[in-house]
Design a protein around this motif. Structure first.
Motif, PDB file in Angstrom:
ATOM      1  N   GLN A 198      -7.371   2.044   1.283  1.00 56.52           N
ATOM      2  CA  GLN A 198      -7.603   3.484   1.235  1.00 56.52           C
ATOM      3  C   GLN A 198      -6.632   4.234   2.139  1.00 56.52           C
ATOM      4  O   GLN A 198      -6.201   5.343   1.808  1.00 56.52           O
ATOM      5  CB  GLN A 198      -9.053   3.784   1.631  1.00 56.52           C
ATOM      6  N   ASP A 199      -6.302   3.613   3.262  1.00 54.08           N
ATOM      7  CA  ASP A 199      -5.353   4.262   4.160  1.00 54.08           C
ATOM      8  C   ASP A 199      -3.970   4.356   3.539  1.00 54.08           C
ATOM      9  O   ASP A 199      -3.293   5.391   3.620  1.00 54.08           O
ATOM     10  CB  ASP A 199      -5.274   3.505   5.491  1.00 54.08           C
ATOM     11  N   VAL A 200      -3.522   3.279   2.918  1.00 58.76           N
ATOM     12  CA  VAL A 200      -2.190   3.256   2.323  1.00 58.76           C
ATOM     13  C   VAL A 200      -2.068   4.288   1.200  1.00 58.76           C
ATOM     14  O   VAL A 200      -1.002   4.882   1.007  1.00 58.76           O
ATOM     15  CB  VAL A 200      -1.850   1.838   1.820  1.00 58.76           C
ATOM     16  N   THR A 201      -3.157   4.529   0.491  1.00 59.00           N
ATOM     17  CA  THR A 201      -3.102   5.467  -0.635  1.00 59.00           C
ATOM     18  C   THR A 201      -3.528   6.881  -0.252  1.00 59.00           C
ATOM     19  O   THR A 201      -3.590   7.759  -1.128  1.00 59.00           O
ATOM     20  CB  THR A 201      -4.001   4.983  -1.795  1.00 59.00           C
ATOM     21  N   VAL A 242       0.597   3.859  -7.080  1.00 57.05           N
ATOM     22  CA  VAL A 242       0.957   3.101  -5.881  1.00 57.05           C
ATOM     23  C   VAL A 242       0.525   1.644  -6.017  1.00 57.05           C
ATOM     24  O   VAL A 242      -0.647   1.358  -6.288  1.00 57.05           O
ATOM     25  CB  VAL A 242       0.297   3.719  -4.632  1.00 57.05           C
ATOM     26  N   ASP A 243       1.457   0.736  -5.852  1.00 58.26           N
ATOM     27  CA  ASP A 243       1.169  -0.697  -5.873  1.00 58.26           C
ATOM     28  C   ASP A 243       0.897  -1.128  -4.431  1.00 58.26           C
ATOM     29  O   ASP A 243       1.808  -1.519  -3.691  1.00 58.26           O
ATOM     30  CB  ASP A 243       2.357  -1.462  -6.459  1.00 58.26           C
ATOM     31  N   VAL A 244      -0.369  -1.044  -4.031  1.00 59.50           N
ATOM     32  CA  VAL A 244      -0.737  -1.307  -2.644  1.00 59.50           C
ATOM     33  C   VAL A 244      -0.416  -2.744  -2.253  1.00 59.50           C
ATOM     34  O   VAL A 244       0.106  -3.005  -1.169  1.00 59.50           O
ATOM     35  CB  VAL A 244      -2.232  -1.012  -2.416  1.00 59.50           C
ATOM     36  N   ASP A 245      -0.713  -3.688  -3.126  1.00 56.31           N
ATOM     37  CA  ASP A 245      -0.470  -5.094  -2.793  1.00 56.31           C
ATOM     38  C   ASP A 245       1.008  -5.351  -2.536  1.00 56.31           C
ATOM     39  O   ASP A 245       1.378  -6.101  -1.614  1.00 56.31           O
ATOM     40  CB  ASP A 245      -0.988  -5.999  -3.909  1.00 56.31           C
ATOM     41  N   SER A 246       1.869  -4.728  -3.328  1.00 59.00           N
ATOM     42  CA  SER A 246       3.304  -4.886  -3.140  1.00 59.00           C
ATOM     43  C   SER A 246       3.743  -4.285  -1.810  1.00 59.00           C
ATOM     44  O   SER A 246       4.552  -4.878  -1.080  1.00 59.00           O
ATOM     45  CB  SER A 246       4.060  -4.227  -4.294  1.00 59.00           C
ATOM     46  N   LEU A 247       3.209  -3.112  -1.463  1.00 63.02           N
ATOM     47  CA  LEU A 247       3.564  -2.474  -0.205  1.00 63.02           C
ATOM     48  C   LEU A 247       3.106  -3.306   0.988  1.00 63.02           C
ATOM     49  O   LEU A 247       3.831  -3.460   1.976  1.00 63.02           O
ATOM     50  CB  LEU A 247       2.943  -1.079  -0.130  1.00 63.02           C
ATOM     51  N   LEU A 248       1.896  -3.857   0.905  1.00 65.45           N
ATOM     52  CA  LEU A 248       1.397  -4.667   2.011  1.00 65.45           C
ATOM     53  C   LEU A 248       2.199  -5.959   2.160  1.00 65.45           C
ATOM     54  O   LEU A 248       2.461  -6.411   3.279  1.00 65.45           O
ATOM     55  CB  LEU A 248      -0.086  -4.970   1.807  1.00 65.45           C
ATOM     56  N   ALA A 249       2.591  -6.534   1.024  1.00 65.91           N
ATOM     57  CA  ALA A 249       3.454  -7.718   1.100  1.00 65.91           C
ATOM     58  C   ALA A 249       4.792  -7.357   1.730  1.00 65.91           C
ATOM     59  O   ALA A 249       5.368  -8.136   2.509  1.00 65.91           O
ATOM     60  CB  ALA A 249       3.659  -8.296  -0.293  1.00 65.91           C
ATOM     61  N   ARG A 250       5.260  -6.179   1.441  1.00 68.72           N
ATOM     62  CA  ARG A 250       6.559  -5.727   1.963  1.00 68.72           C
ATOM     63  C   ARG A 250       6.545  -5.628   3.483  1.00 68.72           C
ATOM     64  O   ARG A 250       7.556  -5.886   4.136  1.00 68.72           O
ATOM     65  CB  ARG A 250       6.895  -4.368   1.337  1.00 68.72           C
ATOM     66  N   GLY A 267       4.549  -7.455   5.370  1.00 69.19           N
ATOM     67  CA  GLY A 267       4.073  -8.724   5.913  1.00 69.19           C
ATOM     68  C   GLY A 267       2.581  -8.828   6.076  1.00 69.19           C
ATOM     69  O   GLY A 267       2.097  -9.607   6.909  1.00 69.19           O
ATOM     70  N   LEU A 268       1.814  -8.068   5.262  1.00 67.75           N
ATOM     71  CA  LEU A 268       0.355  -8.104   5.341  1.00 67.75           C
ATOM     72  C   LEU A 268      -0.276  -8.341   3.968  1.00 67.75           C
ATOM     73  O   LEU A 268      -1.117  -7.557   3.510  1.00 67.75           O
ATOM     74  CB  LEU A 268      -0.179  -6.796   5.941  1.00 67.75           C
ATOM     75  N   PRO A 269       0.107  -9.417   3.284  1.00 72.32           N
ATOM     76  CA  PRO A 269      -0.494  -9.679   1.973  1.00 72.32           C
ATOM     77  C   PRO A 269      -1.993  -9.932   2.116  1.00 72.32           C
ATOM     78  O   PRO A 269      -2.456 -10.469   3.121  1.00 72.32           O
ATOM     79  CB  PRO A 269       0.242 -10.940   1.504  1.00 72.32           C
ATOM     80  N   ASP A 270      -2.758  -9.484   1.135  1.00 74.68           N
ATOM     81  CA  ASP A 270      -4.205  -9.713   1.088  1.00 74.68           C
ATOM     82  C   ASP A 270      -4.967  -9.000   2.204  1.00 74.68           C
ATOM     83  O   ASP A 270      -6.111  -9.371   2.515  1.00 74.68           O
ATOM     84  CB  ASP A 270      -4.521 -11.219   1.139  1.00 74.68           C
ATOM     85  N   ALA A 271      -4.364  -7.963   2.788  1.00 77.34           N
ATOM     86  CA  ALA A 271      -5.055  -7.230   3.864  1.00 77.34           C
ATOM     87  C   ALA A 271      -5.739  -5.967   3.365  1.00 77.34           C
ATOM     88  O   ALA A 271      -6.316  -5.227   4.155  1.00 77.34           O
ATOM     89  CB  ALA A 271      -4.066  -6.863   4.967  1.00 77.34           C
ATOM     90  N   GLY A 272      -5.728  -5.724   2.063  1.00 81.16           N
ATOM     91  CA  GLY A 272      -6.189  -4.450   1.520  1.00 81.16           C
ATOM     92  C   GLY A 272      -7.627  -4.102   1.827  1.00 81.16           C
ATOM     93  O   GLY A 272      -7.963  -2.918   1.966  1.00 81.16           O
ATOM     94  N   LEU A 299       3.098   2.011   8.472  1.00 76.99           N
ATOM     95  CA  LEU A 299       4.381   2.042   7.767  1.00 76.99           C
ATOM     96  C   LEU A 299       4.175   1.930   6.264  1.00 76.99           C
ATOM     97  O   LEU A 299       4.828   2.641   5.492  1.00 76.99           O
ATOM     98  CB  LEU A 299       5.283   0.912   8.269  1.00 76.99           C
ATOM     99  N   ALA A 300       3.261   1.060   5.836  1.00 75.77           N
ATOM    100  CA  ALA A 300       2.991   0.928   4.400  1.00 75.77           C
ATOM    101  C   ALA A 300       2.493   2.251   3.820  1.00 75.77           C
ATOM    102  O   ALA A 300       2.862   2.635   2.702  1.00 75.77           O
ATOM    103  CB  ALA A 300       1.963  -0.181   4.154  1.00 75.77           C
ATOM    104  N   GLY A 301       1.654   2.961   4.584  1.00 74.29           N
ATOM    105  CA  GLY A 301       1.170   4.259   4.117  1.00 74.29           C
ATOM    106  C   GLY A 301       2.283   5.272   3.976  1.00 74.29           C
ATOM    107  O   GLY A 301       2.295   6.084   3.039  1.00 74.29           O
ATOM    108  N   VAL A 302       3.241   5.230   4.880  1.00 71.91           N
ATOM    109  CA  VAL A 302       4.413   6.111   4.788  1.00 71.91           C
ATOM    110  C   VAL A 302       5.245   5.741   3.567  1.00 71.91           C
ATOM    111  O   VAL A 302       5.685   6.611   2.805  1.00 71.91           O
ATOM    112  CB  VAL A 302       5.239   6.016   6.082  1.00 71.91           C
ATOM    113  N   LEU A 303       5.451   4.442   3.348  1.00 70.27           N
ATOM    114  CA  LEU A 303       6.278   4.000   2.226  1.00 70.27           C
ATOM    115  C   LEU A 303       5.617   4.297   0.879  1.00 70.27           C
ATOM    116  O   LEU A 303       6.309   4.401  -0.139  1.00 70.27           O
ATOM    117  CB  LEU A 303       6.564   2.503   2.348  1.00 70.27           C
ATOM    118  N   ALA A 304       4.300   4.451   0.872  1.00 68.43           N
ATOM    119  CA  ALA A 304       3.601   4.789  -0.376  1.00 68.43           C
ATOM    120  C   ALA A 304       4.049   6.131  -0.924  1.00 68.43           C
ATOM    121  O   ALA A 304       3.904   6.401  -2.127  1.00 68.43           O
ATOM    122  CB  ALA A 304       2.095   4.796  -0.146  1.00 68.43           C
TER     123      ALA A 304
END
Length: 234
Positions: free
Chosen positions: A98-101, A113-121, A123-128, A145-150
């Motif tokens: 929810q934070d990333v989006t 927004v592909d949240v899983d891809s952003l989190l993998a980017r 270094g936090l895969p499966d942290a959603g 940072l992932a939220g900014v990149l979204a």
């Protein structure tokens, strides 16, 4: 294509922090803003996202002046992402996903927004599904940072990205910045850690006593010590 401050002055409650800053961060270049604690680095960086407005002077993104206009601020904040020094100031949702989006939801594009891809980017895969505030400081910074990149920004501004991190955590951010550059994102960051700055940056500026006192492609130990900067390696 630049982030530019022209004669920027700013004071908190009558106490001057910036006293006429001229500064440029060019597209395609990693720029590190160095300075001792309390020099005004965070204050200057917040101007490039419209979080602060100068008392005098002006701030421009690719030649367009940031003004107190809702449409201009919305455009600036979609193009210039800001990662706070303290991620707790930025993470507000009950889950990482929810934070990333959060930003994309506000402009109606969360579904893209592909949240899983952003989190993998970052270094936090499966942290959603994790709660951001149960995570370590370094993990929280990467969620921010992932939220900014979204928002798919052209620029990412990072305020003291290695603050509170150990050597491994700082090294992770070196890799993240290298990935951003490879993806065509321009990075502007602040730090008082010379080793980190010289590792990641193409250009270095020193802010002290309210002004930019040094600019160059590198900085030697003697000059760093003169400005009261940390000089040990990353």
């Amino acid at each position: 294509m630049t982030l530019r401050a022209e004669g920027v002055a700013f004071a908190y409650h009558g106490s001057p922090v910036l006293t006429g800053v001229d500064f440029t961060a060019e597209t395609g270049v990693v720029t590190a803003l160095l300075g001792p604690n309390g020099a005004g680095k965070s204050t200057l960086l917040k101007h490039f996202n419209g979080l602060l407005r100068p008392d005098a002077g002006r701030v421009l993104v690719d030649g367009t002046e940031i003004e107190d206009d809702e449409a201009i601020l919305r455009e600036v904040r979609s193009r210039v992402g800001f990662v706070f020094q303290n991620p707790a100031d930025q993470l507000i949702a009950p889950t990482v996903r929810q934070d990333v989006t959060f930003g994309p939801r506000n402009i109606g594009v969360a579904d893209a927004v592909d949240v899983d891809s952003l989190l993998a980017r970052v270094g936090l895969p499966d942290a959603g599904d994790r709660h951001p505030h149960t995570m370590s400081n370094g993990e929280q910074k990467r969620v921010a940072l992932a939220g900014v990149l979204a928002m798919d920004p052209d620029y990412v501004v990072m305020d003291e990205p290695t603050a509170g991190l150990d050597g491994d955590g700082a090294a992770q951010f070196v890799g993240l910045i290298e990935d951003l550059v490879a993806a065509g994102v321009t990075v502007l960051l602040s730090t008082h850690h010379v080793g980190f700055a010289t590792t990641v940056a193409d250009r270095i500026a020193v802010l002290t006593e309210g002004e930019i006192k040094y600019e160059g492609k590198d900085i030697d130990r003697e000059t760093a010590v003169q400005f009261g900067l940390r000089t040990w390696a990353l």
